[in-house]
Design a protein around this motif. Structure first.
Motif, PDB file in Angstrom:
ATOM      1  N   TYR A   6       4.055  -5.195   3.693  1.00 45.12           N
ATOM      2  CA  TYR A   6       3.114  -4.854   2.765  1.00 45.12           C
ATOM      3  C   TYR A   6       3.244  -5.803   1.737  1.00 45.12           C
ATOM      4  N   TYR A   7       1.974  -6.556   1.528  1.00 45.70           N
ATOM      5  CA  TYR A   7       1.553  -7.526   0.335  1.00 45.70           C
ATOM      6  C   TYR A   7       0.594  -6.940  -0.483  1.00 45.70           C
ATOM      7  N   VAL A   8       1.033  -6.793  -1.760  1.00 46.32           N
ATOM      8  CA  VAL A   8       0.165  -6.191  -2.641  1.00 46.32           C
ATOM      9  C   VAL A   8       0.139  -6.606  -4.066  1.00 46.32           C
ATOM     10  N   GLY A   9      -0.706  -6.531  -4.813  1.00 48.49           N
ATOM     11  CA  GLY A   9      -0.943  -6.860  -6.435  1.00 48.49           C
ATOM     12  C   GLY A   9      -0.635  -5.824  -7.092  1.00 48.49           C
ATOM     13  N   ALA A  10       0.229  -6.076  -8.014  1.00 48.41           N
ATOM     14  CA  ALA A  10       0.577  -4.861  -8.924  1.00 48.41           C
ATOM     15  C   ALA A  10       0.562  -5.391 -10.485  1.00 48.41           C
ATOM     16  N   VAL A  12       2.477  -5.109 -14.030  1.00 44.65           N
ATOM     17  CA  VAL A  12       3.929  -5.197 -14.729  1.00 44.65           C
ATOM     18  C   VAL A  12       4.437  -3.610 -14.642  1.00 44.65           C
ATOM     19  N   ASP A  13       3.493  -2.801 -14.955  1.00 42.27           N
ATOM     20  CA  ASP A  13       4.066  -1.256 -15.077  1.00 42.27           C
ATOM     21  C   ASP A  13       3.838  -0.664 -13.580  1.00 42.27           C
ATOM     22  N   GLY A  14       3.716  -1.280 -12.681  1.00 42.21           N
ATOM     23  CA  GLY A  14       3.623  -0.824 -11.101  1.00 42.21           C
ATOM     24  C   GLY A  14       2.542  -0.317 -10.564  1.00 42.21           C
ATOM     25  N   PHE A  15       1.190  -0.457 -11.173  1.00 41.54           N
ATOM     26  CA  PHE A  15       0.042   0.073 -10.630  1.00 41.54           C
ATOM     27  C   PHE A  15      -0.776  -0.960  -9.841  1.00 41.54           C
ATOM     28  N   ILE A  16      -1.398  -0.701  -8.681  1.00 44.40           N
ATOM     29  CA  ILE A  16      -2.298  -1.323  -7.740  1.00 44.40           C
ATOM     30  C   ILE A  16      -3.585  -1.256  -8.081  1.00 44.40           C
ATOM     31  N   ALA A  17      -4.009   0.192  -8.544  1.00 48.03           N
ATOM     32  CA  ALA A  17      -5.212   0.423  -8.779  1.00 48.03           C
ATOM     33  C   ALA A  17      -5.304   1.070 -10.486  1.00 48.03           C
ATOM     34  N   ASP A  18      -6.344   0.927 -10.980  1.00 48.54           N
ATOM     35  CA  ASP A  18      -6.364   1.622 -11.978  1.00 48.54           C
ATOM     36  C   ASP A  18      -6.419   3.345 -12.387  1.00 48.54           C
ATOM     37  N   GLY A 127       3.727   5.825   3.708  1.00 50.43           N
ATOM     38  CA  GLY A 127       3.947   6.310   5.071  1.00 50.43           C
ATOM     39  C   GLY A 127       4.874   5.584   5.970  1.00 50.43           C
ATOM     40  N   PHE A 128       4.430   4.294   5.963  1.00 50.06           N
ATOM     41  CA  PHE A 128       5.244   3.288   6.693  1.00 50.06           C
ATOM     42  C   PHE A 128       6.702   3.332   6.080  1.00 50.06           C
ATOM     43  N   VAL A 129       7.093   3.410   4.777  1.00 49.25           N
ATOM     44  CA  VAL A 129       8.398   3.569   4.205  1.00 49.25           C
ATOM     45  C   VAL A 129       9.109   4.717   4.879  1.00 49.25           C
ATOM     46  N   GLN A 130       8.199   5.993   4.708  1.00 51.12           N
ATOM     47  CA  GLN A 130       8.801   7.071   5.211  1.00 51.12           C
ATOM     48  C   GLN A 130       9.190   7.259   6.715  1.00 51.12           C
ATOM     49  N   ALA A 131       8.423   6.511   7.634  1.00 52.27           N
ATOM     50  CA  ALA A 131       8.628   6.346   8.931  1.00 52.27           C
ATOM     51  C   ALA A 131       9.857   5.471   9.014  1.00 52.27           C
ATOM     52  N   LYS A 132      10.206   4.749   8.210  1.00 51.74           N
ATOM     53  CA  LYS A 132      11.164   3.421   8.134  1.00 51.74           C
ATOM     54  C   LYS A 132      10.792   2.599   9.232  1.00 51.74           C
ATOM     55  N   MET A 133       9.269   2.056   9.009  1.00 49.04           N
ATOM     56  CA  MET A 133       8.662   1.066   9.894  1.00 49.04           C
ATOM     57  C   MET A 133       8.424  -0.095   8.829  1.00 49.04           C
ATOM     58  N   LEU A 134       8.647  -0.029   7.398  1.00 49.42           N
ATOM     59  CA  LEU A 134       8.345  -0.929   6.722  1.00 49.42           C
ATOM     60  C   LEU A 134       9.516  -2.171   6.216  1.00 49.42           C
ATOM     61  N   ASP A 135       9.303  -3.366   6.719  1.00 49.41           N
ATOM     62  CA  ASP A 135      10.261  -4.362   6.863  1.00 49.41           C
ATOM     63  C   ASP A 135      10.555  -4.943   5.450  1.00 49.41           C
ATOM     64  N   GLU A 136       9.279  -5.546   4.846  1.00 48.86           N
ATOM     65  CA  GLU A 136       9.081  -6.111   3.780  1.00 48.86           C
ATOM     66  C   GLU A 136       8.030  -5.642   3.035  1.00 48.86           C
ATOM     67  N   LEU A 137       8.315  -5.798   1.546  1.00 46.66           N
ATOM     68  CA  LEU A 137       7.422  -5.493   0.366  1.00 46.66           C
ATOM     69  C   LEU A 137       7.249  -6.897  -0.391  1.00 46.66           C
ATOM     70  N   LEU A 138       6.178  -7.276  -0.415  1.00 49.51           N
ATOM     71  CA  LEU A 138       5.839  -8.493  -1.409  1.00 49.51           C
ATOM     72  C   LEU A 138       4.861  -8.048  -2.454  1.00 49.51           C
ATOM     73  N   VAL A 139       5.278  -8.205  -3.616  1.00 48.51           N
ATOM     74  CA  VAL A 139       4.563  -7.784  -4.861  1.00 48.51           C
ATOM     75  C   VAL A 139       4.070  -9.108  -5.601  1.00 48.51           C
ATOM     76  N   VAL A 140       2.960  -9.105  -5.829  1.00 44.25           N
ATOM     77  CA  VAL A 140       2.455 -10.083  -6.539  1.00 44.25           C
ATOM     78  C   VAL A 140       2.322  -9.340  -8.085  1.00 44.25           C
ATOM     79  N   THR A 173       2.265 -15.138 -13.382  1.00 44.73           N
ATOM     80  CA  THR A 173       2.084 -14.433 -12.168  1.00 44.73           C
ATOM     81  C   THR A 173       3.290 -14.717 -11.147  1.00 44.73           C
ATOM     82  N   PHE A 174       3.997 -13.689 -10.945  1.00 42.44           N
ATOM     83  CA  PHE A 174       5.114 -13.972  -9.738  1.00 42.44           C
ATOM     84  C   PHE A 174       5.020 -13.152  -8.510  1.00 42.44           C
ATOM     85  N   VAL A 175       5.678 -13.712  -7.412  1.00 45.16           N
ATOM     86  CA  VAL A 175       5.689 -12.733  -6.251  1.00 45.16           C
ATOM     87  C   VAL A 175       7.175 -12.498  -5.759  1.00 45.16           C
ATOM     88  N   THR A 176       7.448 -11.258  -5.530  1.00 43.45           N
ATOM     89  CA  THR A 176       9.044 -10.922  -5.288  1.00 43.45           C
ATOM     90  C   THR A 176       8.787 -10.351  -4.056  1.00 43.45           C
TER      91      THR A 176
END
Length: 181
Positions: A6-10, A12-18, A127-140, A173-176
């Motif tokens: 899951y590659y997503v922009g967020a 600093v307070d953790g939101f991807i959409a306003d 849903g992918f997290v809950q299904a234990k199917m997400l391997d990586e999270l990349l947050v910009v 801007t950082f990616v983790t």
């Protein structure tokens, strides 16, 4: 082996959409050279894409109205939806419904040697997290505070993350990259 990422922009307070569920605030950031270069390298590793119905409908509308081009090229795109949605000419679309675990092998197989990008929305990623199917999270992470809106996973998710890598993309801007689970 194919990974689900899951590659997503967020903000600093953790939101991807306003608060209006609009993610266009990230559009300018995505065009900055460091962010664009990082994303392009990531996208080169992607063999298939998974997207939620609402997010797909927004993209399809913008493509139909000429405000954006189809961004996934010829990669297979799997759309989780409970609704009838329009298709986009000359795309490899598969509309599905049901459990994430049920479809995961087919999605992974369609990625060939590449990885699977969970585009969003946030609820689908959760849903992918809950299904234990997400391997990586990349947050910009972007130096902006939205003060509310849609969180990264769109629902109450509790899962351990391990930071694997942090990169400066310029312009504060950082990616983790996190390993999930």
């Amino acid at each position: 082996m194919t990974s689900f990422k899951y590659y997503v922009g967020a903000s600093v307070d953790g939101f991807i959409a306003d608060g209006a569920k609009d993610a266009h605030w990230f559009t300018t950031v995505a065009k900055k050279s460091g962010v664009k270069e990082h994303f392009d390298r990531f996208f080169d590793t992607v063999g298939a894409v998974v997207i939620g119905g609402k997010t797909y409908a927004d993209i399809a509308r913008e493509v139909a109205e000429g405000r954006m081009k189809w961004m996934f090229g010829d990669k297979p795109v799997w759309v989780f939806t409970h609704h009838e949605l329009p298709t986009i000419e000359e795309t490899d679309l598969t509309f599905i419904r049901g459990e994430i675990g049920f479809w995961s092998q087919d999605i992974a197989r369609s990625a060939g040697e590449g990885d699977v990008w969970i585009v969003g929305g946030a609820d689908l990623a959760g849903g992918f997290v809950q299904a234990k199917m997400l391997d990586e999270l990349l947050v910009v992470t972007v130096p902006v505070v939205l003060g509310g809106g849609t969180s990264i996973f769109g629902r109450g998710i509790s899962t351990p993350l391990s930071a694997v890598d942090v990169r400066d993309l310029g312009d504060d801007t950082f990616v983790t990259r996190y390993s999930v689970g």
